[in-house]
Design a protein around this motif. Structure first.
Motif, mmCIF file in Angstrom:
data_model
loop_
_atom_site.group_PDB
_atom_site.id
_atom_site.type_symbol
_atom_site.label_atom_id
_atom_site.label_comp_id
_atom_site.label_asym_id
_atom_site.label_seq_id
_atom_site.Cartn_x
_atom_site.Cartn_y
_atom_site.Cartn_z
ATOM 1 N N THR A 297 1.522 -11.450 1.892
ATOM 2 C CA THR A 297 2.774 -10.718 2.066
ATOM 3 C C THR A 297 2.856 -9.547 1.094
ATOM 4 O OG1 THR A 297 3.857 -12.771 2.741
ATOM 5 C CG2 THR A 297 5.273 -10.957 2.109
ATOM 6 N N GLU A 298 2.516 -9.806 -0.166
ATOM 7 C CA GLU A 298 2.556 -8.722 -1.157
ATOM 8 C C GLU A 298 1.540 -7.633 -0.811
ATOM 9 O OE1 GLU A 298 4.708 -8.387 -3.521
ATOM 10 O OE2 GLU A 298 5.665 -10.356 -3.456
ATOM 11 N N TYR A 299 0.369 -8.031 -0.299
ATOM 12 C CA TYR A 299 -0.644 -7.061 0.103
ATOM 13 C C TYR A 299 -0.117 -6.184 1.235
ATOM 14 C CZ TYR A 299 -4.942 -5.255 2.256
ATOM 15 O OH TYR A 299 -5.902 -4.441 2.806
ATOM 16 N N ILE A 300 0.549 -6.816 2.201
ATOM 17 C CA ILE A 300 1.098 -6.071 3.338
ATOM 18 C C ILE A 300 2.088 -5.021 2.863
ATOM 19 C CG2 ILE A 300 2.614 -6.291 5.363
ATOM 20 C CD1 ILE A 300 1.253 -9.032 5.878
ATOM 21 N N ILE A 301 2.966 -5.388 1.962
ATOM 22 C CA ILE A 301 3.969 -4.455 1.448
ATOM 23 C C ILE A 301 3.297 -3.293 0.723
ATOM 24 C CG2 ILE A 301 5.891 -4.188 -0.170
ATOM 25 C CD1 ILE A 301 6.585 -7.139 0.447
ATOM 26 N N LYS A 302 2.329 -3.595 -0.136
ATOM 27 C CA LYS A 302 1.652 -2.546 -0.901
ATOM 28 C C LYS A 302 0.836 -1.632 0.005
ATOM 29 C CE LYS A 302 1.455 -5.196 -5.192
ATOM 30 N NZ LYS A 302 0.598 -5.937 -6.149
ATOM 31 N N ALA A 303 0.230 -2.218 1.061
ATOM 32 C CA ALA A 303 -0.553 -1.402 1.992
ATOM 33 C C ALA A 303 0.335 -0.383 2.704
ATOM 34 C CB ALA A 303 -1.255 -2.294 3.011
ATOM 35 N N LEU A 304 1.525 -0.806 3.077
ATOM 36 C CA LEU A 304 2.444 0.099 3.767
ATOM 37 C C LEU A 304 3.032 1.124 2.807
ATOM 38 C CD1 LEU A 304 4.199 -2.401 6.196
ATOM 39 C CD2 LEU A 304 2.439 -0.718 6.723
ATOM 40 N N GLU A 305 3.226 0.737 1.560
ATOM 41 C CA GLU A 305 3.695 1.705 0.560
ATOM 42 C C GLU A 305 2.672 2.820 0.374
ATOM 43 O OE1 GLU A 305 6.443 -1.178 -2.350
ATOM 44 O OE2 GLU A 305 4.327 -0.831 -2.805
ATOM 45 N N ALA A 306 1.392 2.455 0.410
ATOM 46 C CA ALA A 306 0.326 3.437 0.178
ATOM 47 C C ALA A 306 -0.094 4.185 1.441
ATOM 48 C CB ALA A 306 -0.893 2.727 -0.415
ATOM 49 N N ALA A 307 0.395 3.762 2.604
ATOM 50 C CA ALA A 307 -0.025 4.361 3.874
ATOM 51 C C ALA A 307 0.462 5.803 3.990
ATOM 52 C CB ALA A 307 0.510 3.535 5.039
#
Length: 394
Positions: A297-307
């Motif tokens: 879940t944390e990875y998903i959030i960070k991936a979208l922040e960096a997208a």
């Protein structure tokens, strides 16, 4: 459903499969439903103000934790948000808070109780907020599994690794038998550690996270994995199959992430050209294999922040979080959709609604401790041992 259909689907009756919501509790299950007193009406227009007033009255005595999968109406009152383990650690880091109100599910509140001091009291606003995955592995079933491994002559070679999404009893079993806990973020490190201690791993209770980590991340084959079914004699496995396996996967899964299919991935790629498919590792192996990105879940959030702005994403995780992320990143031109066409909330996580939160906060503000989650000392000691092994992982 007929008996023949039930047998075909390999579904065995279990007293924990369906817990009817009455005023009862099954002591072998995570879930209970006792809720003394009357809840506020969900149509009460003053609920938000009532929650705010009760929280303000309690001041620093209360610390509200909100899991990422919670409703927006609840998450607005969280002092911190995160996944289950992050929240439990956040609670332990606030020793001045007398009350920890955990807006999540039962196993999360148990973990918070294990990691916080004896002076702190963990409250779950609705005791019926359980976890179907955690309920798929009971202490009795896991003890029977260990007997099967012993009879096969391999128990001494097996190291249990249990997912954070498990009951305190299962965490305690893991600690007692030399194993560790893992999260979806550190499952690979946990398995590497386990294989340094023994030749085989018993992975509880989510088969998909265990399989995906072993095969996708660590290079094992699907043939290295077997599935132990607690509803079949000897887990449905022969002694030779157990001896040959490296990964003994418990037959459990997440009811939300298990819904996503390969068809879901193919369909969204056809509908949205150039879409990035990002899924949680609790999804089935074929879904993970077909995805572009896989993470917690944390990875998903960070991936979208960096997208980058204008990028397109199909997310395979719980809908409350996906919808919240879609709204958050819409101003940046990021298109974020739910991977499956069918709406799917986590039904037990969604039991924590605003009326239950208001009831819990107002009760505490009036000096009435309600819905306390308390793990017995012996269980806590062994569960904490397993959690500490995870914390010590490099």
């Amino acid at each position: 459903m007929t008996t023949a259909q039930t047998q075909e689907l390999d579904v065995q009756p279990t007293p924990l499969a369906l817990l009817l919501l009455g005023r009862e509790a099954d002591p072998r299950s995570e879930r209970g439903v006792e809720c003394p007193g009357d809840l506020p009406s969900p149509s009460d227009p003053d609920l938000v103000e009532r929650a705010r007033a009760a929280k303000e009255k309690l001041g620093s005595k209360v610390f509200v934790l909100g899991h990422h999968y919670q409703r927006d109406e609840v998450i607005q009152f969280a002092d911190v948000t995160g996944d289950s383990f992050k929240l439990a650690r956040d609670a332990a880091a606030r020793p001045e808070a007398e009350y920890i109100v955990f807006c999540g599910v039962h196993f999360m509140a148990e973990s918070a109780d294990i990691l916080t001091s004896d002076d702190q009291k963990v409250v779950l606003p609705d005791l019926a907020a359980g976890c179907s995955m955690a309920d798929m592995a009971t202490a009795e079933q896991v003890a029977e599994c260990w007997d099967v491994l012993t009879e096969a002559g391999i128990a001494e070679q097996v190291v249990p690794v249990s997912y954070m999404n498990s009951s305190a009893d299962i965490k305690a079993f893991t600690g007692k038998h030399g194993g560790t806990i893992c999260t979806s973020s550190n499952a690979e490190r946990a398995l590497e550690w386990a294989f340094e201690q023994g030749e085989k791993v018993l992975f509880l209770p989510d088969q998909h996270l265990g399989r995906n980590t072993a095969v996708r991340d660590m290079g094992m084959s699907l043939e290295d994995c077997v599935v132990y079914n607690p509803h079949k004699p000897n887990g449905g496995l022969t002694a030779d199959e157990l001896r040959a396996a490296k990964m003994i996967l418990w037959r459990g899964h997440c009811s939300v992430h298990g819904r996503f299919s390969l068809d879901s991935v193919n369909d969204v790629r056809e509908r949205i050209p150039g879409v990035n498919v990002l899924v949680h590792p609790e999804c089935k192996h074929e879904v993970v294999a077909a995805a572009d990105y896989v993470g917690s879940t944390e990875y998903i959030i960070k991936a979208l922040e960096a997208a980058p702005a204008g990028s397109k994403w199909a997310i395979g995780t719980e809908l409350n979080l996906v919808r919240r992320l879609a709204n958050r990143f819409a101003p940046e031109g990021k298109e974020i959709v739910f991977l499956d066409k069918t709406v799917c909330f986590c039904s037990t996580m969604n039991r924590i609604d605003l009326p239950h939160l208001v009831w819990a906060l107002e009760s505490l503000a009036e000096g009435n401790l309600v819905n306390r989650i308390e793990v017995d000392k012996e269980t806590e000691a062994f569960a904490k041992l397993a959690l500490e092994r995870m914390l010590a992982l490099p």
